[in-house]
Design an enzyme around this catalytic site. Structure first.
Site, PDB file in Angstrom:
ATOM      1  N   ASP A 182       0.827  -1.207   0.000  1.00  0.00           N
ATOM      2  CA  ASP A 182       0.000   0.000   0.000  1.00  0.00           C
ATOM      3  C   ASP A 182       0.864   1.262   0.000  1.00  0.00           C
ATOM      4  O   ASP A 182       0.556   2.240  -0.683  1.00  0.00           O
ATOM      5  CB  ASP A 182      -0.876  -0.027   1.272  1.00  0.00           C
ATOM      6  CG  ASP A 182      -2.320   0.411   1.023  1.00  0.00           C
ATOM      7  OD1 ASP A 182      -2.655   0.708  -0.138  1.00  0.00           O
ATOM      8  OD2 ASP A 182      -3.103   0.438   1.985  1.00  0.00           O
ATOM      9  N   ALA A 221      -4.409   9.864   6.479  1.00  0.00           N
ATOM     10  CA  ALA A 221      -3.330  10.204   5.534  1.00  0.00           C
ATOM     11  C   ALA A 221      -2.752   8.907   4.973  1.00  0.00           C
ATOM     12  O   ALA A 221      -3.143   7.811   5.370  1.00  0.00           O
ATOM     13  CB  ALA A 221      -2.252  11.006   6.256  1.00  0.00           C
ATOM     14  N   ASN A 248       0.461   7.783   5.026  1.00  0.00           N
ATOM     15  CA  ASN A 248       1.755   7.260   5.487  1.00  0.00           C
ATOM     16  C   ASN A 248       1.659   6.073   6.443  1.00  0.00           C
ATOM     17  O   ASN A 248       2.544   5.230   6.471  1.00  0.00           O
ATOM     18  CB  ASN A 248       2.590   8.392   6.104  1.00  0.00           C
ATOM     19  CG  ASN A 248       1.870   9.103   7.220  1.00  0.00           C
ATOM     20  OD1 ASN A 248       0.657   8.946   7.394  1.00  0.00           O
ATOM     21  ND2 ASN A 248       2.589   9.898   7.967  1.00  0.00           N
ATOM     22  N   PRO A 305      -9.946   6.033   4.229  1.00  0.00           N
ATOM     23  CA  PRO A 305      -8.483   6.084   4.099  1.00  0.00           C
ATOM     24  C   PRO A 305      -8.092   7.088   3.020  1.00  0.00           C
ATOM     25  O   PRO A 305      -8.933   7.515   2.228  1.00  0.00           O
ATOM     26  CB  PRO A 305      -8.117   4.670   3.630  1.00  0.00           C
ATOM     27  CG  PRO A 305      -9.374   3.871   3.606  1.00  0.00           C
ATOM     28  CD  PRO A 305     -10.523   4.816   3.645  1.00  0.00           C
ATOM     29  N   SER A 306      -6.820   7.420   2.978  1.00  0.00           N
ATOM     30  CA  SER A 306      -6.312   8.204   1.851  1.00  0.00           C
ATOM     31  C   SER A 306      -6.554   7.405   0.572  1.00  0.00           C
ATOM     32  O   SER A 306      -6.401   6.187   0.556  1.00  0.00           O
ATOM     33  CB  SER A 306      -4.813   8.444   2.031  1.00  0.00           C
ATOM     34  OG  SER A 306      -4.261   8.894   0.803  1.00  0.00           O
ATOM     35  N   THR A 316      -5.616  20.877   4.534  1.00  0.00           N
ATOM     36  CA  THR A 316      -6.821  20.050   4.622  1.00  0.00           C
ATOM     37  C   THR A 316      -7.465  20.218   5.992  1.00  0.00           C
ATOM     38  O   THR A 316      -8.694  20.304   6.101  1.00  0.00           O
ATOM     39  CB  THR A 316      -6.474  18.568   4.371  1.00  0.00           C
ATOM     40  OG1 THR A 316      -5.843  18.464   3.102  1.00  0.00           O
ATOM     41  CG2 THR A 316      -7.703  17.680   4.393  1.00  0.00           C
ATOM     42  N   GLU A 358      -5.005  15.966  13.509  1.00  0.00           N
ATOM     43  CA  GLU A 358      -3.593  15.564  13.578  1.00  0.00           C
ATOM     44  C   GLU A 358      -2.956  16.020  12.283  1.00  0.00           C
ATOM     45  O   GLU A 358      -3.103  15.368  11.247  1.00  0.00           O
ATOM     46  CB  GLU A 358      -3.491  14.040  13.718  1.00  0.00           C
ATOM     47  CG  GLU A 358      -3.957  13.504  15.043  1.00  0.00           C
ATOM     48  CD  GLU A 358      -3.040  13.891  16.195  1.00  0.00           C
ATOM     49  OE1 GLU A 358      -1.925  14.388  15.942  1.00  0.00           O
ATOM     50  OE2 GLU A 358      -3.449  13.711  17.347  1.00  0.00           O
ATOM     51  N   GLY A 384       0.161  18.535  10.022  1.00  0.00           N
ATOM     52  CA  GLY A 384       1.576  18.475   9.662  1.00  0.00           C
ATOM     53  C   GLY A 384       2.475  19.246  10.606  1.00  0.00           C
ATOM     54  O   GLY A 384       2.029  19.816  11.603  1.00  0.00           O
ATOM     55  N   CYS A 396       4.601  12.757  10.080  1.00  0.00           N
ATOM     56  CA  CYS A 396       4.161  14.109  10.437  1.00  0.00           C
ATOM     57  C   CYS A 396       5.048  14.749  11.488  1.00  0.00           C
ATOM     58  O   CYS A 396       5.314  15.940  11.446  1.00  0.00           O
ATOM     59  CB  CYS A 396       2.739  14.045  10.955  1.00  0.00           C
ATOM     60  SG  CYS A 396       2.557  12.811  12.240  1.00  0.00           S
ATOM     61  N   GLU A 442      -4.295  12.118  20.224  1.00  0.00           N
ATOM     62  CA  GLU A 442      -4.577  10.708  20.015  1.00  0.00           C
ATOM     63  C   GLU A 442      -3.816   9.923  21.079  1.00  0.00           C
ATOM     64  O   GLU A 442      -2.853  10.397  21.668  1.00  0.00           O
ATOM     65  CB  GLU A 442      -4.161  10.273  18.603  1.00  0.00           C
ATOM     66  CG  GLU A 442      -5.064  10.930  17.568  1.00  0.00           C
ATOM     67  CD  GLU A 442      -5.078  10.261  16.211  1.00  0.00           C
ATOM     68  OE1 GLU A 442      -4.009  10.094  15.612  1.00  0.00           O
ATOM     69  OE2 GLU A 442      -6.189   9.932  15.741  1.00  0.00           O
TER      70      GLU A 442
HETATM   71  P1  NDP Z   1      -3.984  15.387   3.013  1.00  0.00           P
HETATM   72  O1  NDP Z   1      -4.266  16.532   3.885  1.00  0.00           O
HETATM   73  O2  NDP Z   1      -3.786  15.618   1.579  1.00  0.00           O
HETATM   74  O3  NDP Z   1      -5.164  14.308   3.120  1.00  0.00           O
HETATM   75  C1  NDP Z   1      -5.558  13.751   4.348  1.00  0.00           C
HETATM   76  C2  NDP Z   1      -6.898  13.080   4.167  1.00  0.00           C
HETATM   77  O4  NDP Z   1      -7.923  14.064   4.027  1.00  0.00           O
HETATM   78  C3  NDP Z   1      -6.988  12.207   2.913  1.00  0.00           C
HETATM   79  O5  NDP Z   1      -7.770  11.073   3.186  1.00  0.00           O
HETATM   80  C4  NDP Z   1      -7.664  13.138   1.946  1.00  0.00           C
HETATM   81  O6  NDP Z   1      -8.270  12.487   0.881  1.00  0.00           O
HETATM   82  C5  NDP Z   1      -8.667  13.821   2.849  1.00  0.00           C
HETATM   83  N1  NDP Z   1      -9.199  15.086   2.368  1.00  0.00           N
HETATM   84  C6  NDP Z   1      -8.663  15.949   1.463  1.00  0.00           C
HETATM   85  N2  NDP Z   1      -9.465  17.028   1.314  1.00  0.00           N
HETATM   86  C7  NDP Z   1     -10.522  16.855   2.149  1.00  0.00           C
HETATM   87  C8  NDP Z   1     -11.685  17.630   2.455  1.00  0.00           C
HETATM   88  N3  NDP Z   1     -11.926  18.813   1.891  1.00  0.00           N
HETATM   89  N4  NDP Z   1     -12.560  17.139   3.354  1.00  0.00           N
HETATM   90  C9  NDP Z   1     -12.328  15.957   3.974  1.00  0.00           C
HETATM   91  N5  NDP Z   1     -11.264  15.185   3.716  1.00  0.00           N
HETATM   92  C10 NDP Z   1     -10.355  15.624   2.813  1.00  0.00           C
HETATM   93  O7  NDP Z   1      -2.765  14.645   3.697  1.00  0.00           O
HETATM   94  P2  NDP Z   1      -1.863  13.521   3.086  1.00  0.00           P
HETATM   95  O8  NDP Z   1      -2.662  12.295   2.852  1.00  0.00           O
HETATM   96  O9  NDP Z   1      -1.134  14.152   1.960  1.00  0.00           O
HETATM   97  O10 NDP Z   1      -0.871  13.218   4.286  1.00  0.00           O
HETATM   98  C11 NDP Z   1       0.236  13.985   4.545  1.00  0.00           C
HETATM   99  C12 NDP Z   1      -0.055  15.025   5.609  1.00  0.00           C
HETATM  100  O11 NDP Z   1      -0.599  14.399   6.756  1.00  0.00           O
HETATM  101  C13 NDP Z   1       1.208  15.719   6.065  1.00  0.00           C
HETATM  102  O12 NDP Z   1       0.977  17.087   6.214  1.00  0.00           O
HETATM  103  C14 NDP Z   1       1.473  15.087   7.414  1.00  0.00           C
HETATM  104  O13 NDP Z   1       2.233  15.888   8.257  1.00  0.00           O
HETATM  105  C15 NDP Z   1       0.092  14.843   7.921  1.00  0.00           C
HETATM  106  N6  NDP Z   1       0.104  13.808   8.936  1.00  0.00           N
HETATM  107  C16 NDP Z   1      -0.158  14.148  10.250  1.00  0.00           C
HETATM  108  C17 NDP Z   1      -0.067  13.201  11.245  1.00  0.00           C
HETATM  109  C18 NDP Z   1      -0.362  13.550  12.669  1.00  0.00           C
HETATM  110  O14 NDP Z   1      -0.690  12.655  13.448  1.00  0.00           O
HETATM  111  N7  NDP Z   1      -0.262  14.796  13.097  1.00  0.00           N
HETATM  112  C19 NDP Z   1       0.325  11.826  10.962  1.00  0.00           C
HETATM  113  C20 NDP Z   1       0.513  11.568   9.559  1.00  0.00           C
HETATM  114  C21 NDP Z   1       0.428  12.536   8.588  1.00  0.00           C
HETATM  115  P3  NDP Z   1      -7.389  12.032  -0.404  1.00  0.00           P
HETATM  116  O15 NDP Z   1      -5.952  12.163  -0.069  1.00  0.00           O
HETATM  117  O16 NDP Z   1      -7.779  10.639  -0.580  1.00  0.00           O
HETATM  118  O17 NDP Z   1      -7.789  12.919  -1.514  1.00  0.00           O
END
Ligand code: NDP
Length: 486
Positions: free
Chosen positions: A96, A153, A155, A179-180, A234, A252, A254, A286, A460
């Site tokens: 994945d 996300a 990762n 999920p992402s 986001t 949670e 970035g 993150c 969390e």
């Molecule tokens: P994104 O912000 O792009 O996406 C996160 C999730 O939100 C995805 O499932 C995405 O869907 C969904 N999403 C996007 N737009 C919307 C919306 N308008 N409404 C509701 N859901 C939406 O993050 P990434 O997947 O790119 O992950 C990387 C980011 O996550 C980094 O900034 C990282 O730091 C952060 N992160 C934070 C953690 C923490 O615990 N603090 C842990 C891990 C990562 P889709 O992508 O499917 O389009």
């Protein structure tokens, strides 16, 4: 190495069973190590979302009334099943995300199992308080919120699903998890295992799709809370949309976290911490400490040791347990990371180590260390979410603290020193939700994890995650006659 089949039974998991609606937009699941499509799922249609929310709402009403000891038992059984199937789940996590099996075997399903076991143990210990007002008194009950949405996300797809599901289910909620779209497979397995462990159907549903599916969940009036793991942009959108319905949120998000290496640090430990905090999961973590502030007296020695230690990087087949560094999870993210490296160079940075994209299929970027930096450069200010460490120098403690805090983020921070008084003095000044002293990025289930400022709201793990999935109902009990003015 032969690649195992990753094809899921169906795209979604609803009301205790896999579900499909092939009219939803196809989403290819790409193995980042080779760029090949290993499965295809379909985005949730309005009908799929409706089924997920209806079944969650129905199931939650009964689950809220279930004996919490039984709720806990189900979660603990799920933890056992996950551990028993760790290898299979770790292989799926590798397919994945591209993360090496060496990593996924110890960090993903196992950390999901830890959360299920931890919250399973606490499920029966959700208590209120009581207070006296003369003869009258009052008490509080912690009630589940109802149907909660989890949005993940890319990762840590297994861990994120478990970290959200465990406290939500332990406290009597249902969860619909999205999920992402780039890593849709692992959460389906979590749902399957929860059912096998005895979770009643409908309490943990998985729906696939991109941002719009997350947005539809966020605004649905049946959803009481949204727990998002994602980027700050986001997070802003989701929190704003949730605010429209006055919903609970956990964000949670970035970071651009600092690691401070003082002159009295154990150099080898500091280098290990910086490696773990920048290159684990190819930097897609993150809480990574991507701004490494090294005391000027240690800078050269630090870089020498870092260079030597990075000589041990093995970028092979992620399914080979000898591989210890994998590809970036998506092509788009790999391109973004390379643009960040190019921008850093254009702004005057030196690529001291790495910096190249490998000339092979998939999304491989070398672990990269940038030096010759100033705090205003883009690579020092923005989250890169890839294997790029920025090394900066400082002269004294006050300067280090001030520069560490000079960011809108506040997820994490770390420091390495042998002076314990300094360690606690500095930590008390760092504006970050999660800090490590002489360690980095360890997140046991019993420890609250989360960010301050732009990096998030809520926590969390640990007991307090259960507070975030419940609300207090206060009950005033009149014991005497009711007085009234007329
Ligand atoms: P994104 O912000 O792009 O996406 C996160 C999730 O939100 C995805 O499932 C995405 O869907 C969904 N999403 C996007 N737009 C919307 C919306 N308008 N409404 C509701 N859901 C939406 O993050 P990434 O997947 O790119 O992950 C990387 C980011 O996550 C980094 O900034 C990282 O730091 C952060 N992160 C934070 C953690 C923490 O615990 N603090 C842990 C891990 C990562 P889709 O992508 O499917 O389009």
């Amino acid at each position: 190495m032969t690649r195992p089949d990753a094809t899921p039974v169906a795209s979604h998991f609803i009301d205790g069973a896999y579900a499909e609606d092939a009219s939803g937009t196809p989403i290819p699941v790409i193995y980042p190590a080779t760029g090949e499509t290993v499965a295809t799922v379909h985005a949730a249609t309005p009908e799929i979302l409706e089924r997920a929310l209806t079944s969650a709402e129905r199931a939650q009403a009964e689950w809220a009334l279930a004996d919490p000891v039984e709720r806990g038992r189900v979660l603990r059984r799920a933890a056992d099943l996950i551990r028993a199937r760790n290898r299979e789940l770790s292989v799926l996590e590798t397919l994945d995300t591209g993360k090496p099996l060496q990593e996924t075997l110890v960090a993903d399903a196992t950390s999901g199992a830890d959360a299920l076991e931890y919250f399973g143990g606490l499920a029966a210990d959700v208590t209120g308080t009581s207070m006296r007002f003369g003869g009258d008194w009052a008490y509080t009950i912690r009630r589940p919120l109802g149907v909660c949405a989890g949005i993940g996300a890319w990762n840590y797809p297994t861990q994120i699903a478990c970290w959200k599901a465990a406290p939500a289910l332990a406290t009597g909620n249902a969860m619909v998890f999205k999920p992402s779209e780039t890593t849709p497979l692992c959460a389906l397995k979590v749902a399957e295992i929860l059912i096998e462990a005895g979770l009643p159907a409908g309490l943990f549903n998985v729906v696939q799709g991109a941002g719009e599916v997350g947005a539809a969940l966020t605004t649905d009036p049946r959803v009481a809370k949204v727990s998002l793991t994602g980027s700050v942009p986001t997070g802003r959108k989701v929190a704003a949309a949730a605010a429209g319905g006055i919903k609970h949120v956990t964000m949670e998000l970035g970071g651009k976290s600092p690691i401070l290496v003082f002159e009295d640090a154990d150099l080898e430990d500091a280098v290990s911490g910086a490696i773990n905090g920048n290159f684990y999961s190819s930097g897609q973590v993150c809480s990574n400490g991507t701004r490494v502030f090294v005391h000027e007296s240690l800078h050269d020695a630090f870089l020498d040791r870092l260079r030597a230690r990075l000589g041990g990087v093995v970028m092979g087949d992620p399914l080979d347990e000898a591989t210890n560094f994998g590809p970036i999870t998506t092509a788009a993210q790999a391109n973004l990371v390379m643009r960040h490296i190019a921008t850093a160079e254009a702004e005057g940075a030196t690529v001291a180590i790495g910096g190249a994209r490998l000339d092979r299929a998939g999304y491989w970027i070398e672990p990269t260390v940038l030096t010759g930096l100033s705090d205003d450069m883009t690579c020092v200010r923005e989250e890169i979410f890839g294997p790029v460490m920025s090394v900066l120098t400082f002269a004294d403690e006050d300067e280090a603290v001030e520069r560490a805090n000079a960011t809108e983020f506040g997820l994490s921070a770390g420091l390495f020193t042998s002076d314990l008084a300094r360690a606690h003095r500095v930590v008390a000044q760092l504006r970050a939700g999660t800090c490590w002293i002489n360690q980095y990025n360890l997140t046991p289930a019993g420890m609250p994890f989360g960010g301050s400022r732009a990096s998030g709201i809520g926590r969390e793990n640990a007991r307090m995650a259960m507070d975030h999935f419940t609300e207090v109902q206060t009950v005033y009990v009149g014991m005497g006659p009711v007085e009234s003015a007329f």
